[in-house]
Design a protein around this motif. Structure first.
Motif, short mmCIF file in Angstrom:
data_model
loop_
_atom_site.label_atom_id
_atom_site.label_comp_id
_atom_site.label_asym_id
_atom_site.label_seq_id
_atom_site.Cartn_x
_atom_site.Cartn_y
_atom_site.Cartn_z
N TYR A 187 53.39 43.37 39.57
CA TYR A 187 52.11 43.68 40.19
C TYR A 187 51.02 42.76 39.66
O TYR A 187 50.15 42.31 40.39
CB TYR A 187 51.72 45.14 39.95
N ARG A 188 51.09 42.46 38.34
CA ARG A 188 50.07 41.59 37.75
C ARG A 188 50.15 40.18 38.36
O ARG A 188 49.13 39.53 38.57
CB ARG A 188 50.24 41.50 36.23
N THR A 189 51.36 39.75 38.66
CA THR A 189 51.53 38.43 39.26
C THR A 189 50.73 38.32 40.56
O THR A 189 50.14 37.28 40.86
CB THR A 189 53.02 38.17 39.54
N LEU A 190 50.74 39.41 41.31
CA LEU A 190 50.05 39.40 42.60
C LEU A 190 48.56 39.13 42.44
O LEU A 190 47.89 38.65 43.36
CB LEU A 190 50.24 40.75 43.32
N GLU A 191 48.04 39.45 41.24
CA GLU A 191 46.61 39.30 41.03
C GLU A 191 46.22 37.84 40.74
O GLU A 191 45.05 37.51 40.68
CB GLU A 191 46.16 40.18 39.85
N HIS A 192 47.22 36.99 40.50
CA HIS A 192 46.92 35.62 40.09
C HIS A 192 47.47 34.62 41.10
O HIS A 192 48.62 34.26 41.08
CB HIS A 192 47.52 35.35 38.70
N CYS A 229 47.29 38.34 48.66
CA CYS A 229 48.20 37.74 47.68
C CYS A 229 49.43 37.12 48.34
O CYS A 229 49.44 35.95 48.70
CB CYS A 229 48.61 38.80 46.66
N VAL A 230 50.44 37.92 48.55
CA VAL A 230 51.71 37.41 49.09
C VAL A 230 51.51 36.77 50.45
O VAL A 230 52.06 35.72 50.76
CB VAL A 230 52.73 38.56 49.20
N CYS A 237 43.87 40.11 45.33
CA CYS A 237 44.78 41.27 45.33
C CYS A 237 43.98 42.53 45.59
O CYS A 237 43.02 42.82 44.89
CB CYS A 237 45.50 41.35 43.99
N CYS A 238 44.39 43.27 46.64
CA CYS A 238 43.65 44.46 47.05
C CYS A 238 43.99 45.67 46.20
O CYS A 238 43.30 46.68 46.25
CB CYS A 238 43.91 44.76 48.52
#
Lengths: 333, 478, 391
Positions: free
Chosen positions: C107-112, C165-166, C198-199
């Protein structure tokens, strides 16, 4: 003493010996011959009351179908019970035998007409099941059990039956013999017909309901499918036997009957599966015997409802020859 | 006596380890149905075939352990609530959810018991057919549950209840034996054991395959919505429609309380200022339909209807029916608990009984909603309350008992379609005498001599020869 | 509002379920299993049991973890029990145990965005070199990752477009088509900075409430001013529309009021939509309703309004049932998700459409992985109007 109490007293308690209940004797042979010379009793007769607003009629078991029809006609309604001899056949008898009439396709089977049943049991007690209401699931459905039980579990004394509005029109049409009319296709094309009957040459169609709808079905479905003439009513069933055939197998069964008994006459209720035929033709119709588990359930039910076997001794709702033969072997053993 | 461990091992061997559960939290979810009656389950298992049901039942029979069949668990009388001398095994049929065969020409389908009622109708719609019984829970309830309860529904007014639509049932008897009751032929030999089994509330065995009769969809349909200034006017209109010689396909009533909550859910344009609303459906061929629609409209108007609307299209009709069929579930908008009755009264007594019911609830200071099958006199007084309020349950019970007595006094009956189950069991002597109850016990005893199959249901304690049924477990309230 | 003793939910909302069971048939996991533990009614009963003192142990975690949170039960519920809130609050209470480190990391990856871009490129190379292990491939059902991202540029300031993100990493052509369609309608699009990357929807679903709230505040800061916020991912749109509930602030509610699903916003201006090219072949389009568009945003009709000029619409017969993607659900519960998907693909096959329109990237990828021909509605519009960016 009320009529019901009087009837119960006639049946008498356990120990009062074997007893049989007589109606109009129109289906007297059903279920096998009586044994042990039972005493004959007769249920009370008479229409107790027709309540058109509730769509019910309360009637004593020995009332004839003709008398019932007369009573309900006055209130603009009918009951879906039928018999060949309405002047003789009794309400109790028709219910106990459980055989439906030629209008079953439209009006439903006999068993659906019974809302409340009061009978005298093997102890000479008055027993009631169901309720005088068009809808009810209070308690186990002993009404269904009594229909077709041939008086082996109790003698019907009084019943409440479901009524329907008397239709504006009932018409019967017969196709010209050996015309193109296909009874099976007509059954599928007509909307809620009263009956579709076929004897191998002619199709009889019973239509009922509002005049506009009957006319529309005659014009829209019958006329394009052959030449028709209006007739008084359905034909009298031919042959002394009736066979019960799954609707999906009826056509194949009729083909087999025609092939092996050419010239033998029969009448088939299309969409229902009852076949009226001769004994010779009946032999061609497959009739698998009921399974052992079902036979055992019959034994247990009879044992609990009539442990002495005093009600209609010798008779059984299981009429399959193999079961009857096994039963008589058991009785003589 | 077999221990739980032995029984579980046998069940796991008969089904698969994965489909036999004993986790306490999962057992808790199977302790009740859609009623408020809570029991206790010892094991929950999910058979996938007739053979597995038979094996599970046989294992219970050998162990002398009661068992309870369960479909979707939408029953309202505690019929699937597990109670017994020992906590029963719950045998869940939801994984048996295949439509096995459809014969559109003969209008017959074989289905497994877990098939959902509405799924079946949808699956055969392209043949122009449907399964006519349509209980309000039809989107979720299973055909097996319909068979067990002899379920009704709005359209049973014309088409008849479930019994009339079941041709044959393959049943695992309480000793594990498999039999077929009834048949596809019109006059199967012997007693109508099919008819006796339908509506036996899971006390005579478990249905594993069901042959249902399919009914042609009506060629034309008209749905009418009438609003009335008083409940009494609406009730009199119902009696008048029937007296006019018309049997609509459905004839339903909703009072103001119910109309308000369902309108909040479906937004179908129900008149929220009406005291009562009648939903009337007529169907058939177009000629008769026109005649009947006119007759019904004029009868309703003569009896005080402020307005009679005909559904403009299929979407509006569907919205009205969605509202009607969502009523019970929607009452949590008022309070989180409901207690629903299911009495039937003679149609000609509708007005007086409705007034009595309303008085009874007012006396107990309870909120009442009415939504019911008016055409066949099948009342559904719905008491809405918050069980967390101290003392409210006592008042709900007092009102419930008084309602049942009032209905019986008017010549009515305990249940029109929900069944007796656990809920109405002890009220049975109100409508049946000892000999009547004994006859019912005989029938059940013939099917289940050991008394293991959904024990403690339908028949009151005492009045049976076959078995002294268990005391209700702690926490169960009736 | 009275909060639960164990679970941080509203007890009145928890009490509002009367256990009628009308939700059952609408729940994808109940339909797949027939089990109460996989049903909304059962999950609520389990929450009640925990509130009443039952252990919130492994079986409770399993009962919570096997929910897609599609929220179809909310639409079906006659009493409108807010199931999504109950589920997210319950997951919040057990998140410490229920969400393992590797999931949090994902999930943290999605934020970056940069990290995600780098991983995407590496993944794309690995895919082409057939280096992704089979087990991982099956678990994730990944689409073919792009080696290079398409260019995406702002065209004005009338509306914001959430890039996410994705979707921004893998499906940027959809964003490009969206911008092109809006441009053809005369609408200038502004793009947010990395703060809106990231929402927080997946964090929210997993019960990682604190992190979700942090991300929500970040997104709000990255999309300032009065301009409408358009979202071309139904799942993200639903999350943004719930910021008011998530944060419990007036500011959050005001932001949520500015959020529109892209189709929802365009449908109100459908007369501005570009005409299809004369050479355009009208396709039979089956519309797949993402759960969070249908049951949370209740905006599924707008997809049809937008697509109608460009093809013949075919309705699926399952009343918008879930496809099993469910954000991270298909990765966390692959077996259940596949069972649900196979029912969905059967319904799609029966519809006989040329293409399936899905306004949610998660659903689109999940269905595409099962061989379904899926396009975002904006891609269909752009292609029909001759606006599609080169792929």
């Amino acid at each position: 003493m009320t009529a019901l109490e009087d009837f119960a007293a006639q049946v008498g308690p356990v120990g009062a010996g074997p007893v049989t209940c007589v109606g109009g004797r129109t289906q007297w042979e059903l279920g096998g011959g009586l044994t042990g010379a039972p005493r004959e009793v007769m249920a009370p007769a008479g229409v107790v009351g027709h309540q058109p607003g509730e769509m019910i009629v309360r009637v004593r078991a020995a009332t004839t179908l003709a008398a019932l029809d007369e009573a309900t006609a006055a209130g603009g309604q009918i009951v879906a019970l039928e018999a060949d001899q309405p002047e003789r056949a009794t309400v109790g008898g028709v219910l106990a035998c459980g055989r439906s009439g030629l209008r079953r396709l439209g009006r439903g089977p006999v068993r659906d007409a019974l809302l409340e049943a009061t009978w005298v049991n093997a102890d000479g007690e008055v027993v009631r099941a169901g309720a005088p209401l068009v809808k009810n699931v209070t308690g186990f459905d002993l009404c269904r059990l009594m229909v077709g039980s041939i008086g082996t579990l109790g003698f019907l004394a009084e019943v409440v039956l479901r009524c329907h509005p008397r239709p504006e029109r009932e018409e019967w049409w017969r196709s010209e013999p050996d015309s193109d009319a296909d009874a099976f296709a007509l059954y599928r094309a007509l909307y809620r017909p009263l009956a579709v009957l076929w004897d191998g040459r002619s199709v009889w169609v019973g239509l009922t309901g509002y005049g506009a709808d009957v006319d529309a079905q005659v014009r829209g479905v019958l006329e394009p499918a052959g030449r028709w003439s209006q007739v008084e009513g359905p034909p009298s069933p031919v042959g002394e036997l009736r066979r019960s055939v799954p609707a999906a197998e009826l056509r194949a069964t009729l083909d087999a009957v025609s092939a092996s008994c050419p010239g033998s006459s029969w009448l088939a209720e299309i969409g229902v599966g009852v076949l009226h035929c001769s004994a010779e033709a009946a032999r061609v119709v497959p009739a698998p015997p009921p399974g052992a588990g079902v036979v055992e359930l019959h034994r247990r039910i009879k044992e609990r409802f009539d442990p002495e076997g005093r009600l209609n001794p010798g008779r059984s709702p299981l009429t399959h020859p193999q079961v009857m033969a096994a039963a008589s072997r058991g009785a003589s053993a | 006596m077999t221990t739980d461990g032995d029984l579980v091992a046998q069940l796991r061997a008969a089904l698969s380890p994965e489909r036999v559960r004993t986790d306490p939290m999962e057992l808790g979810l199977y302790a009740r149905d859609a009623s408020m009656l809570v029991g206790r389950a010892s094991v929950v298992c999910f058979p996938e075939s007739t053979e597995e049901v038979a094996a599970a039942v046989a294992a219970c029979a050998r162990a002398g352990r009661p068992f309870v069949a369960r479909g979707s668990g939408t029953g309202l009388a505690g019929g699937a609530t597990p109670v017994g001398d020992e906590p029963p095994v719950v045998i869940v049929t939801t994984k048996m959810n295949r439509i096995l065969d459809v014969d559109a020409d003969s209008r017959v389908a074989w289905v497994q018991p877990g098939v959902l009622n509405l799924d079946l109708s949808r699956a055969v719609a392209h043949f122009g057919l449907h399964f006519a019984p349509d209980p309000s829970s039809q989107q979720s309830c299973s055909v097996g549950g319909n068979v067990a309860n002899n379920s009704g529904g709005p359209h049973c007014l014309l088409y008849g209840v479930t019994n009339a639509h079941i041709l044959a049932v393959e049943v695992v008897l309480p000793d594990g034996q498999v039999v077929v009751l009834g048949g596809l032929d019109p006059e199967p030999d012997g007693l109508d054991l099919r008819g006796a089994f339908v509506g036996s509330e899971g006390t005579m065995g478990i249905a594993t395959r069901i042959a249902v009769r399919l009914t042609p969809l009506p060629p034309t349909v008209a749905t009418l919505l009438a609003d009335f200034p008083t409940m009494a006017d609406a009730a009199r209109a119902v009696t008048a429609v029937i007296a006019a010689g018309v049997v609509p396909a459905a004839l339903e009533m909703m009072d103001a309380t119910i109309v308000e909550v369902v309108e909040a859910f479906v937004h179908a344009g129900f008149p929220t200022d009406a005291a009562a609303v009648l939903l009337v459906e007529v169907d058939g061929l177009s000629g008769g339909l026109a005649v009947v629609t006119d007759v019904v409209t004029s009868v309703l108007a003569r009896h005080g209807a402020r307005a009679v609307r005909v559904a403009a299209d299929a979407a509006e009709r569907a919205a009205w029916w969605k509202g009607r069929k969502s009523a019970f579930g929607a009452v949590a908008r008022i309070a989180p608990n409901y207690y629903l009755h299911d009495c039937v009264v003679p149609r000609t007594h509708l007005v007086e009984v409705l007034e009595q019911v309303s008085r009874i609830c007012a006396e107990q200071d309870l909120t009442l909603g009415n939504v019911f099958h008016a055409g066949d006199g099948n009342l559904h007084p719905l008491i809405v309350f918050d069980a967390r309020v101290p003392g409210v349950l006592e008042r709900v019970h007092a009102a419930g008992a008084a309602i049942v007595e009032a209905c019986v006094a008017a010549g009515g009956s305990l249940s029109g379609e929900h069944g007796i189950g656990l809920e109405k069991r002890d009220a049975m002597p109100l409508v049946f005498g000892p000999a009547d109850l004994r006859a019912q016990a005989h029938l059940r005893d013939a099917f289940d001599p050991a008394g293991l199959c959904n024990p403690a249901k339908v028949l009151p304690r005492g009045g049976t020869r076959c078995a002294d049924v268990a005391d209700l477990p702690e926490g169960v309230w009736i | 509002m009275t909060r639960g003793r164990v679970l941080p939910l509203d007890l009145d909302e928890l009490a509002a379920c009367v256990s009628c069971g009308l939700c059952l048939a609408h729940c994808p996991t109940y339909r797949a299993t027939g089990e109460e533990t996989r049903s909304p009614r059962g999950r609520i009963a389990a929450m009640r049991a925990v509130e009443a003192g039952a252990e919130a142990g492994p079986s409770f975690l399993d009962i919570l973890g096997t929910c897609v949170v599609c929220r179809a039960c909310e639409t079906a519920c006659p009493s409108s029990v807010p199931f999504g809130h109950l589920m997210e609050a319950s997951r919040q209470a057990v998140a410490d145990r229920a969400v393992p480190w590797w999931q949090r990391l994902a999930y943290r990856t999605l934020e970056h965005p940069r990290l995600l871009a780098a991983l995407t490129a590496a993944g794309a190379v690995a895919q082409r070199a057939h280096l992704v292990p089979g087990s991982l491939r099956r678990r994730l059902s990944l689409p073919e990752l792009p080696l290079r991202r398409a260019r995406l540029a702002a065209t004005g300031g009338d509306v914001w477009l959430l890039t996410g993100c994705v979707m921004d990493a893998w499906q940027r052509p959809v964003h490009a088509d969206t911008v092109a369609v809006l441009a053809a309608m005369g609408v200038g699009v502004a793009l947010p900075g990395p703060g809106a990357a990231c929402c927080g929807a997946l964090h929210s679903h997993a019960g990682l409430h604190g992190r979700a709230a942090t991300l929500a505040r970040r997104v709000m800061a990255a999309l300032p001013g009065p301009a409408p916020v358009l979202v071309d991912s139904a799942g993200c749109g639903a999350a943004l529309k719930e910021y008011g509930h998530l944060l419990g602030t007036a500011e959050g509610a005001a932001f949520s009021a500015r959020v529109f699903d892209i189709q929802e916003w365009i449908a109100a201006r459908a007369d501005l939509l570009p005409a299809p090219m004369p050479s355009h072949r009208r396709l039979r389009i089956a519309v797949q309703d993402p759960c969070h568009l249908r049951h949370v945003q209740k905006a599924e009709s707008h997809v049809r309004t937008v697509l109608r000029p460009y093809g013949e619409l075919v309705e699926l017969t399952d009343e918008g049932r879930c496809c099993g993607a469910g954000g991270a659900f298909s990765a966390l519960q692959p077996e259940l998700a596949r069972t649900i998907r196979s029912e969905k693909t059967a319904v799609i096959d029966a519809a006989g459409a040329d293409v399936v329109a899905s306004p949610n990237p998660g659903c689109a990828m999940w269905l595409a992985a099962a061989g379904v021909e899926v396009r975002h509605p904006m891609e269909i519009v752009a292609a029909a109007a001759g606006l599609a960016a080169p792929r």
